[in-house]
Design a protein around this motif. Structure first.
Motif, mmCIF file in Angstrom:
data_model
loop_
_atom_site.group_PDB
_atom_site.id
_atom_site.type_symbol
_atom_site.label_atom_id
_atom_site.label_comp_id
_atom_site.label_asym_id
_atom_site.label_seq_id
_atom_site.Cartn_x
_atom_site.Cartn_y
_atom_site.Cartn_z
ATOM 1 N N PRO A 133 0.839 -1.199 0.000
ATOM 2 C CA PRO A 133 0.000 0.000 0.000
ATOM 3 C C PRO A 133 0.876 1.252 0.000
ATOM 4 C CG PRO A 133 -0.775 -1.584 1.620
ATOM 5 C CD PRO A 133 0.555 -2.091 1.144
ATOM 6 N N PRO A 134 0.488 2.290 -0.732
ATOM 7 C CA PRO A 134 1.311 3.504 -0.789
ATOM 8 C C PRO A 134 1.628 4.102 0.571
ATOM 9 C CG PRO A 134 -0.279 3.532 -2.571
ATOM 10 C CD PRO A 134 -0.616 2.322 -1.721
ATOM 11 N N ARG A 135 0.772 3.892 1.571
ATOM 12 C CA ARG A 135 1.053 4.456 2.894
ATOM 13 C C ARG A 135 2.299 3.838 3.526
ATOM 14 N NH1 ARG A 135 -0.448 1.095 6.987
ATOM 15 N NH2 ARG A 135 -1.753 -0.695 6.450
ATOM 16 N N LEU A 136 2.764 2.689 2.996
ATOM 17 C CA LEU A 136 3.952 2.040 3.546
ATOM 18 C C LEU A 136 5.219 2.371 2.761
ATOM 19 C CD1 LEU A 136 2.557 -1.539 4.338
ATOM 20 C CD2 LEU A 136 2.789 0.431 5.871
ATOM 21 N N ARG A 137 5.100 3.215 1.762
ATOM 22 C CA ARG A 137 6.267 3.475 0.918
ATOM 23 C C ARG A 137 7.403 4.155 1.660
ATOM 24 N NH1 ARG A 137 3.621 5.188 -4.974
ATOM 25 N NH2 ARG A 137 3.053 3.037 -5.560
ATOM 26 N N MET A 159 6.522 0.715 -11.792
ATOM 27 C CA MET A 159 5.308 0.431 -12.547
ATOM 28 C C MET A 159 4.558 1.714 -12.896
ATOM 29 S SD MET A 159 2.920 -1.340 -13.941
ATOM 30 C CE MET A 159 3.608 -2.973 -13.697
ATOM 31 N N GLN A 160 4.206 1.852 -14.169
ATOM 32 C CA GLN A 160 3.481 3.033 -14.643
ATOM 33 C C GLN A 160 2.036 2.649 -14.965
ATOM 34 O OE1 GLN A 160 5.375 6.180 -14.749
ATOM 35 N NE2 GLN A 160 6.422 4.637 -13.494
ATOM 36 N N LYS A 161 1.111 3.244 -14.260
ATOM 37 C CA LYS A 161 -0.312 3.021 -14.545
ATOM 38 C C LYS A 161 -1.086 4.224 -14.062
ATOM 39 C CE LYS A 161 -2.805 0.661 -11.667
ATOM 40 N NZ LYS A 161 -3.472 -0.289 -10.755
ATOM 41 N N GLU A 162 -2.133 4.560 -14.785
ATOM 42 C CA GLU A 162 -2.947 5.721 -14.423
ATOM 43 C C GLU A 162 -4.117 5.339 -13.540
ATOM 44 O OE1 GLU A 162 -4.095 7.710 -17.966
ATOM 45 O OE2 GLU A 162 -2.038 8.215 -18.560
ATOM 46 N N GLU A 163 -4.554 4.086 -13.602
ATOM 47 C CA GLU A 163 -5.694 3.667 -12.789
ATOM 48 C C GLU A 163 -5.358 3.744 -11.308
ATOM 49 O OE1 GLU A 163 -5.528 1.019 -16.498
ATOM 50 O OE2 GLU A 163 -4.141 1.870 -15.027
ATOM 51 N N ARG A 164 -6.343 4.150 -10.531
ATOM 52 C CA ARG A 164 -6.165 4.195 -9.092
ATOM 53 C C ARG A 164 -6.270 2.785 -8.522
ATOM 54 N NH1 ARG A 164 -6.601 8.997 -6.533
ATOM 55 N NH2 ARG A 164 -7.467 8.021 -4.669
ATOM 56 N N GLY A 165 -5.707 2.617 -7.332
ATOM 57 C CA GLY A 165 -5.825 1.338 -6.636
ATOM 58 C C GLY A 165 -4.770 0.349 -7.063
ATOM 59 N N GLY A 166 -4.820 -0.807 -6.415
ATOM 60 C CA GLY A 166 -3.859 -1.862 -6.680
ATOM 61 C C GLY A 166 -3.974 -2.936 -5.616
ATOM 62 N N PRO A 167 -3.043 -3.841 -5.575
ATOM 63 C CA PRO A 167 -1.838 -3.874 -6.394
ATOM 64 C C PRO A 167 -2.116 -4.394 -7.817
ATOM 65 C CG PRO A 167 -1.849 -5.722 -4.841
ATOM 66 C CD PRO A 167 -3.055 -4.900 -4.552
ATOM 67 N N PRO A 168 -1.230 -4.043 -8.766
ATOM 68 C CA PRO A 168 -0.079 -3.161 -8.556
ATOM 69 C C PRO A 168 -0.500 -1.701 -8.469
ATOM 70 C CG PRO A 168 -0.227 -3.758 -10.864
ATOM 71 C CD PRO A 168 -1.313 -4.524 -10.152
ATOM 72 N N TYR A 169 0.196 -0.973 -7.629
ATOM 73 C CA TYR A 169 -0.003 0.468 -7.494
ATOM 74 C C TYR A 169 0.964 1.191 -8.426
ATOM 75 C CZ TYR A 169 -2.509 -0.766 -3.204
ATOM 76 O OH TYR A 169 -3.380 -1.307 -2.301
ATOM 77 N N GLY A 170 0.497 2.272 -9.039
ATOM 78 C CA GLY A 170 1.353 3.039 -9.927
ATOM 79 C C GLY A 170 2.479 3.731 -9.177
ATOM 80 N N CYS A 171 3.613 3.851 -9.851
ATOM 81 C CA CYS A 171 4.808 4.475 -9.273
ATOM 82 C C CYS A 171 5.314 5.548 -10.230
ATOM 83 C CB CYS A 171 5.892 3.427 -9.024
ATOM 84 S SG CYS A 171 5.412 2.073 -7.925
ATOM 85 N N LEU A 179 9.621 10.303 -3.058
ATOM 86 C CA LEU A 179 9.864 9.186 -2.139
ATOM 87 C C LEU A 179 11.356 8.962 -1.917
ATOM 88 C CD1 LEU A 179 8.689 6.783 -0.512
ATOM 89 C CD2 LEU A 179 8.814 5.443 -2.638
ATOM 90 N N PHE A 180 12.146 9.111 -2.976
ATOM 91 C CA PHE A 180 13.594 8.885 -2.902
ATOM 92 C C PHE A 180 14.293 10.238 -3.100
ATOM 93 C CE2 PHE A 180 11.771 4.874 -4.468
ATOM 94 C CZ PHE A 180 12.274 3.987 -3.525
ATOM 95 N N PRO A 181 14.374 11.049 -2.050
ATOM 96 C CA PRO A 181 14.847 12.429 -2.196
ATOM 97 C C PRO A 181 16.335 12.511 -2.522
ATOM 98 C CG PRO A 181 14.550 11.893 0.117
ATOM 99 C CD PRO A 181 14.013 10.724 -0.654
ATOM 100 N N ALA A 182 16.707 13.617 -3.149
ATOM 101 C CA ALA A 182 18.075 13.805 -3.627
ATOM 102 C C ALA A 182 19.093 13.842 -2.493
ATOM 103 C CB ALA A 182 18.166 15.082 -4.453
ATOM 104 N N GLU A 183 18.659 14.181 -1.282
ATOM 105 C CA GLU A 183 19.641 14.199 -0.188
ATOM 106 C C GLU A 183 20.058 12.789 0.237
ATOM 107 O OE1 GLU A 183 15.593 15.200 1.806
ATOM 108 O OE2 GLU A 183 16.653 15.676 -0.057
#
Length: 214
Positions: A133-137, A159-171, A179-183
């Protein structure tokens, strides 16, 4: 070579897990796994051929399921750690490792609650990020910074997808940059990512690229 495992761990599921082991286990037990490619991912083959995945390096494969990459990486001389919540999927991996005469460390349970004995060189990320779930990213990103040594590489397939929900969830890349900041992560240019269409998901692309942990 007798035995397929260096070590095997069973971890309890934690309150961070939205889907229980039973949900995923039923899918694998019933062979109801439409997300599987059933063959080596072309991005993995590319990274093997270009020596990004090189002999002697240690690689973690979270949410490995029945991915053939586990055996392929072990055959290539990497030190493989693979984890999943499904005992059926891991039993399949054990059989494949035995047949190939290679070894890997298998971890059963919630990978977000697990840490390796020592930081590793690589993480092969294809099926874990889009499955949780995205809340665990953010929990996963923190885990990755603990798994990887400084300068270690995240082999990402977003994963690239426009539909909401999952899995798979769009990234989407915009969300991945947040999510993966430059610092904490060195990114390639967005245009350097390669789109790998998924044959079992209506050709939805996975964007492949390598991020470096600072």
């Amino acid at each position: 070579m007798p035995g397929a495992l260096r070590q095997s761990y069973i971890l309890p599921m934690t309150e961070t897990s939205e889907r229980t082991p039973f949900d995923w286990e039923t899918r694998f037990r019933d062979d109801d796994t439409p997300w599987e490619r059933r063959q080596l991912h072309p991005a993995a083959a590319h990274w093997l051929e270009s020596s990004v995945l090189a002999p002697g390096l240690a690689v973690i494969v979270p949410g490995c399921g029945r991915a053939p990459e586990v055996v392929a990486f072990a055959r290539a001389g990497l030190k493989v750690i693979a984890g999943d919540v499904s005992p059926t999927a891991l039993a399949w991996q054990r059989e494949q490792l035995d047949e190939a005469g290679v070894t890997a460390e298998l971890v059963e349970g919630d990978m977000l609650a697990w840490r390796p004995d020592a930081p590793v060189d690589l993480v092969y990320e294809q099926t874990f990020l889009c499955a949780i779930p995205p809340r665990l990213r953010e929990d996963y990103e923190r885990a990755l910074t603990g798994w990887l040594k400084p300068g270690g590489r995240l082999l990402a397939l977003f994963m690239q997808k426009e539909e909401r929900g999952g899995p798979p969830y769009g990234c989407a890349l915009e969300a991945m940059h947040a999510l993966f900041p430059a610092e904490r992560w060195d990114w390639p240019a967005d245009e350097d990512f390669t789109a790998w269409p998924h044959p079992s998901l209506n050709g939805k692309p996975e964007l492949g690229g390598v991020l470096f942990r600072r």
